[in-house]
Scaffold this motif. Structure first.
Motif, PDB file in Angstrom:
ATOM      1  N   ALA A  30      -3.106   1.268 -16.754  1.00 38.40           N
ATOM      2  CA  ALA A  30      -2.238   1.504 -17.908  1.00 38.40           C
ATOM      3  C   ALA A  30      -1.453   2.807 -17.734  1.00 38.40           C
ATOM      4  O   ALA A  30      -0.264   2.882 -18.091  1.00 38.40           O
ATOM      5  N   TYR A  31      -2.107   3.825 -17.221  1.00 38.70           N
ATOM      6  CA  TYR A  31      -1.455   5.103 -16.940  1.00 38.70           C
ATOM      7  C   TYR A  31      -0.240   4.885 -16.037  1.00 38.70           C
ATOM      8  O   TYR A  31       0.872   5.390 -16.316  1.00 38.70           O
ATOM      9  N   ALA A  32      -0.412   4.106 -14.973  1.00 39.20           N
ATOM     10  CA  ALA A  32       0.699   3.844 -14.060  1.00 39.20           C
ATOM     11  C   ALA A  32       1.818   3.076 -14.753  1.00 39.20           C
ATOM     12  O   ALA A  32       3.004   3.372 -14.550  1.00 39.20           O
TER      13      ALA A  32
ATOM     14  N   VAL B  31       0.841  -1.204   0.000  1.00 39.38           N
ATOM     15  CA  VAL B  31       0.000   0.000   0.000  1.00 39.38           C
ATOM     16  C   VAL B  31       0.873   1.249   0.000  1.00 39.38           C
ATOM     17  O   VAL B  31       0.516   2.262  -0.626  1.00 39.38           O
ATOM     18  N   ALA B  32       2.028   1.206   0.670  1.00 36.41           N
ATOM     19  CA  ALA B  32       2.938   2.350   0.650  1.00 36.41           C
ATOM     20  C   ALA B  32       3.383   2.672  -0.779  1.00 36.41           C
ATOM     21  O   ALA B  32       3.559   3.842  -1.135  1.00 36.41           O
ATOM     22  N   LEU B  33       3.555   1.636  -1.603  1.00 38.54           N
ATOM     23  CA  LEU B  33       3.862   1.890  -3.006  1.00 38.54           C
ATOM     24  C   LEU B  33       2.601   2.336  -3.747  1.00 38.54           C
ATOM     25  O   LEU B  33       2.656   3.231  -4.601  1.00 38.54           O
ATOM     26  N   GLY B  34       1.460   1.739  -3.409  1.00 41.38           N
ATOM     27  CA  GLY B  34       0.205   2.117  -4.059  1.00 41.38           C
ATOM     28  C   GLY B  34      -0.120   3.582  -3.897  1.00 41.38           C
ATOM     29  O   GLY B  34      -0.575   4.239  -4.845  1.00 41.38           O
TER      30      GLY B  34
ATOM     31  N   GLY C  34      -7.229   3.161 -10.132  1.00 41.22           N
ATOM     32  CA  GLY C  34      -6.628   2.150 -10.987  1.00 41.22           C
ATOM     33  C   GLY C  34      -5.115   2.231 -10.975  1.00 41.22           C
ATOM     34  O   GLY C  34      -4.419   1.206 -10.941  1.00 41.22           O
ATOM     35  N   ALA C  35      -4.566   3.453 -11.006  1.00 40.71           N
ATOM     36  CA  ALA C  35      -3.114   3.626 -10.925  1.00 40.71           C
ATOM     37  C   ALA C  35      -2.584   3.104  -9.595  1.00 40.71           C
ATOM     38  O   ALA C  35      -1.544   2.439  -9.536  1.00 40.71           O
ATOM     39  N   ALA C  36      -3.301   3.397  -8.511  1.00 35.97           N
ATOM     40  CA  ALA C  36      -2.884   2.907  -7.192  1.00 35.97           C
ATOM     41  C   ALA C  36      -2.960   1.383  -7.120  1.00 35.97           C
ATOM     42  O   ALA C  36      -2.106   0.733  -6.507  1.00 35.97           O
ATOM     43  N   LEU C  37      -3.984   0.804  -7.734  1.00 41.36           N
ATOM     44  CA  LEU C  37      -4.123  -0.650  -7.792  1.00 41.36           C
ATOM     45  C   LEU C  37      -2.914  -1.276  -8.480  1.00 41.36           C
ATOM     46  O   LEU C  37      -2.347  -2.272  -8.000  1.00 41.36           O
TER      47      LEU C  37
END
Length: 334
Positions: free
Chosen positions: A263-265, A17-20, A66-69
Motif C-alpha cells: 500500500a505504501y508503494a 526486479v529492476a523496477l522492484g 512489500g513495497a518492492a513486491l
C-alpha cells in the motif's frame, strides 16, 4: 495432453526486479533478494540488512519488501503479464515473503504504463514542501490507492490529531537521538558527498539545517545529519503544512506488514502521478513500545504501520537519485 502456459523470459524478470529495487526502504537498506525458478518469482527478506536498533522485530524489513513486491508485480504487468501473488506461502520458510506467479499474457492498460513510469520517477523527498495544501480530490485518490482488504490509509486532518502526531513524533525523535547505538547505526547508513554508494542515504538527499534556522514544520522529520553534512540547503521562510497519511492494518501479522508495504508503494506512485512528493516518517513506529504508545495516544483501534508526509515539491531540479544495488546482485535464476 496438458497445455503449457507461457512464462516470463529472463529479460521480463530482470526488468521487473529492476523496477522492484526502485522501491523505498528504511534508510535505503534494500533488505530483499529475489529467486526465479519454474516460472515463479520469489521475494525473500535479506536479514543481513535488517537494522538491529531501529528494526528489532523486522517490521520495517517486511514493509520494505512489500513495497518492492508491489513494484515488481507492476513491472511484470507493464511487460504484459497477468499475475497472482501468494504471500507467506511456506510457514517453514518465514523469510520467503511472497511469490509472484504468471497467469498468462494480456494487453497492457495505459494506466499500468503510466503507473510504471511514475514508479521509475518516484523518490523520497526529505526537503520541506511548499505551503500549498494537498487538495481534497488528490487526498481521495491517495486513499483509494492504498485500500486493499484489511489494509487502508487515513488522513490526519483534525487539529487535535495533528497536535497529537507532533507530540508523539517529537518524543520519539528525542528518544532515538539520545541513543548512541541509534546514532551509530544512522551514521553507518548515511553516505558522504560523492561516495556513489549503491545503498544508504546519500548526503545529496539530506536537508542541511543551518544552526539558528530551524525547519518550520509541525511534525519533526528524521535528522540524517549524523556524521555527514546534508547536501540540500533548506529554503528560508517555508511553513510547510504537508498531508499526513497513516497506513494501517486490521491485524499485525507478517502478511499484514507485507501488504502495508504494498500500500505504501501504491500511495507513493499515485502521489508521483499527481505531481506530489512523498517520504516516510517512522520514528514513532520503529520500536514496538513506542509504536504501541503512538497507537494508544491516537486512539486507533487498528495497527499503524507507516506514516507518510505528502506535499508539493519545491521548484527546481530534483535531488540526485539514491543508489540501488544492481539486479545481478539481488536476483538468482534457479
Amino acid at each position: 495432453m496438458y497445455e503449457t502456459l507461457p512464462i516470463p523470459t529472463h529479460d521480463d524478470v530482470e526488468r521487473a526486479v529492476a523496477l522492484g529495487v526502485r522501491a523505498p526502504s528504511i534508510h535505503n537498506t534494500q533488505p530483499w533478494r529475489w529467486v526465479y525458478h519454474h516460472g515463479v518469482l520469489e521475494v525473500h527478506a535479506d536479514r543481513s540488512r535488517q537494522l538491529s536498533v531501529l528494526d528489532p522485530d523486522g517490521r520495517s524489513v517486511l514493509l520494505s519488501c512489500g513495497a518492492a513486491l508491489e513494484l515488481a508485480r507492476l513491472g511484470l504487468a507493464a511487460r504484459g503479464w497477468r499475475t497472482d501473488v501468494n504471500r507467506m506461502p511456506d510457514r517453514d520458510r518465514p523469510d520467503l515473503l511472497a511469490w509472484i506467479r504468471p497467469l498468462g499474457r494480456t494487453t497492457v492498460d495505459p494506466v499500468v504504463t503510466d503507473r510504471s513510469a511514475a514508479a521509475e520517477r518516484r523518490y523520497s523527498d526529505r526537503r520541506p514542501f511548499r505551503a500549498e495544501p494537498v487538495p481534497d480530490e488528490a487526498v481521495d485518490r491517495l486513499l483509494a490507492a492504498a485500500a486493499d482488504g484489511d489494509v487502508y490509509a487515513s488522513a490526519v486532518q483534525r487539529p487535535d490529531e495533528r497536535l497529537d502526531l507532533a507530540v508523539v513524533f517529537s518524543w520519539a525523535d528525542q528518544v532515538e537521538a539520545r541513543d548512541a547505538a541509534y546514532r551509530a547505526e544512522l551514521a553507518h547508513w548515511t553516505r558522504h558527498q560523492g561516495e556513489g554508494a549503491p545503498d544508504g542515504v546519500p548526503a545529496s538527499a539530506v536537508p542541511h539545517a543551518v544552526p539558528g534556522t530551524p525547519r518550520h514544520t509541525d511534525v519533526p522529520v528524521r535528522d540524517f545529519e549524523a556524521g555527514i553534512t546534508g547536501g540540500e540547503s533548506l529554503p528560508e521562510g517555508v511553513d510547510e503544512q504537508p498531508l499526513y497519511l497513516i497506513v494501517s492494518t486490521t491485524d499485525d501479522t507478517p502478511e499484514a506488514r507485507v501488504r502495508a508495504g504494498e500500500a505504501y508503494a501504491r500511495i507513493a506512485i499515485e502521489a508521483e502521478r499527481l505531481g506530489l512528493a512523498s517520504s516516510a516518517m517512522t520514528q514513532a513506529l520503529d520500536l514496538p513500545a513506542v509504536r504501541e504508545r503512538f497507537r494508544t495516544l491516537m486512539n486507533w483501534p487498528d495497527h499503524p504501520q507507516m506514516v507518510l508526509r505528502i506535499g508539493w515539491p519545491q521548484p527546481g531540479p530534483r535531488p540526485e537519485p539514491t543508489g540501488r544495488r544492481p539486479v545481478s546482485e539481488v536476483l538468482t535464476f534457479d
